[in-house]
Enzyme design. Structure first.
Site, mmCIF file in Angstrom:
data_model
loop_
_atom_site.group_PDB
_atom_site.id
_atom_site.type_symbol
_atom_site.label_atom_id
_atom_site.label_comp_id
_atom_site.label_asym_id
_atom_site.label_seq_id
_atom_site.Cartn_x
_atom_site.Cartn_y
_atom_site.Cartn_z
ATOM 1 N N CYS A 52 -3.745 -3.731 2.439
ATOM 2 C CA CYS A 52 -4.150 -2.965 1.253
ATOM 3 C C CYS A 52 -3.713 -3.697 -0.018
ATOM 4 C CB CYS A 52 -3.532 -1.566 1.288
ATOM 5 S SG CYS A 52 -4.089 -0.510 -0.076
ATOM 6 N N ASP A 54 -2.455 -2.337 -2.509
ATOM 7 C CA ASP A 54 -1.316 -1.595 -3.070
ATOM 8 C C ASP A 54 -0.169 -2.536 -3.437
ATOM 9 O OD1 ASP A 54 1.170 0.028 -3.155
ATOM 10 O OD2 ASP A 54 -0.169 1.648 -2.551
ATOM 11 N N ARG A 56 2.855 -2.144 -3.686
ATOM 12 C CA ARG A 56 4.132 -1.961 -2.972
ATOM 13 C C ARG A 56 4.134 -2.617 -1.603
ATOM 14 N NH1 ARG A 56 3.641 4.389 -3.168
ATOM 15 N NH2 ARG A 56 1.555 3.681 -2.560
ATOM 16 N N HIS A 108 -0.922 1.356 5.399
ATOM 17 C CA HIS A 108 0.403 1.862 5.001
ATOM 18 C C HIS A 108 0.317 3.349 4.716
ATOM 19 C CE1 HIS A 108 -0.380 2.213 0.572
ATOM 20 N NE2 HIS A 108 -1.362 1.405 0.910
ATOM 21 N N CYS A 111 -1.212 5.785 1.384
ATOM 22 C CA CYS A 111 -2.227 4.883 0.827
ATOM 23 C C CYS A 111 -3.161 5.680 -0.087
ATOM 24 C CB CYS A 111 -3.026 4.252 1.966
ATOM 25 S SG CYS A 111 -4.324 3.136 1.390
#
Ligand code: CO
Length: 225
Positions: A52, A54, A56, A108, A111
């Site tokens: 992803c 993302d 993080r 994750h 998400c």
């Protein structure tokens, strides 16, 4: 003292990136004087990581990997869509030219892309992308609807999305051909747990999944068959 304007603060943050880069260069050279000399020779990664976007979920950091170790592709909610020229090109190149031994699809928990797909809303240009995840929900509607706890259902959809995207990897001709002929690449489904930092291998039996789907998605007729 005057308070700093937000613009100055953001520019300082921006400039810090180049200072950090300089520090990183020095650190790398301190442990291996020829680090960049080696990097410039080429890449031979064993892993293709599809994860992803993302901020993080940082592929290399959480895997303890070094530059050169992992071929990385990231998009919203780690989707493997057969009409996405980007993902399809990445898989083709990683398998046919880099000869990666493993393809990992890593989702994750928490998400945002998966969460958005669970909301009944028109999200404009994001609709066709999130449709991929809504399709996963439809395929597994009975299981998901039987989970009454909303957070547990959300987490399960993250896992099922990883599973379905792994199956989408298996549906590509290049993966079928190489896997059936040479046993590589092996495909794995992971979830990164943002709460604990742990990488969870879902231990999907993707060999069985490939057998199951070949009746319909057989593109990799082995040259030895
Ligand atoms: Co995400």
């Amino acid at each position: 003292m005057f308070a700093k304007s937000p613009i100055i603060e953001h520019m300082e943050k921006y400039n810090r990136i180049f200072e950090n880069n300089q520090k990183w260069i020095e650190e790398k050279k301190a442990t291996d004087a020829e680090f960049f000399e080696h990097l410039s020779k080429g890449q031979d990664p064993d892993f293709l990581y599809i994860g992803c976007s993302d901020s993080r979920v940082t592929a290399e950091d959480m895997m303890g990997a070094e530059p050169g170790d992992i071929f990385v592709h990231r998009n919203i909610a780690n989707v493997v869509s057969n009409v996405d020229l980007n993902t399809m090109s990445v898989i083709e190149y990683a398998v046919a030219y880099l000869h990666v031994k493993h393809i990992v699809v890593c989702g994750h928990y928490y998400c945002g892309g998966v969460k958005a797909a669970m909301q009944p809303a028109d999200l404009g240009i994001l609709n066709p992308w999130l449709r991929n995840i809504r399709d996963v929900y439809r395929l597994h509607k009975d299981e998901l609807n039987s989970i009454t706890d909303e957070e547990a259902r959300y987490k399960r959809l993250v896992e099922l999305n990883v599973e379905e995207q792994c199956i989408n990897v298996l549906k590509t001709a290049v993966v079928q051909r190489h896997y059936l002929d040479g046993g590589y690449p092996m495909v794995h489904g992971w979830v990164f747990d943002i709460h604990s930092g742990q990488l969870i291998d879902l231990k999907l039996d993707l060999d069985q999944k490939l057998k199951d789907i070949r009746e319909i998605y057989d593109l990799g007729a082995s040259s030895k068959a």
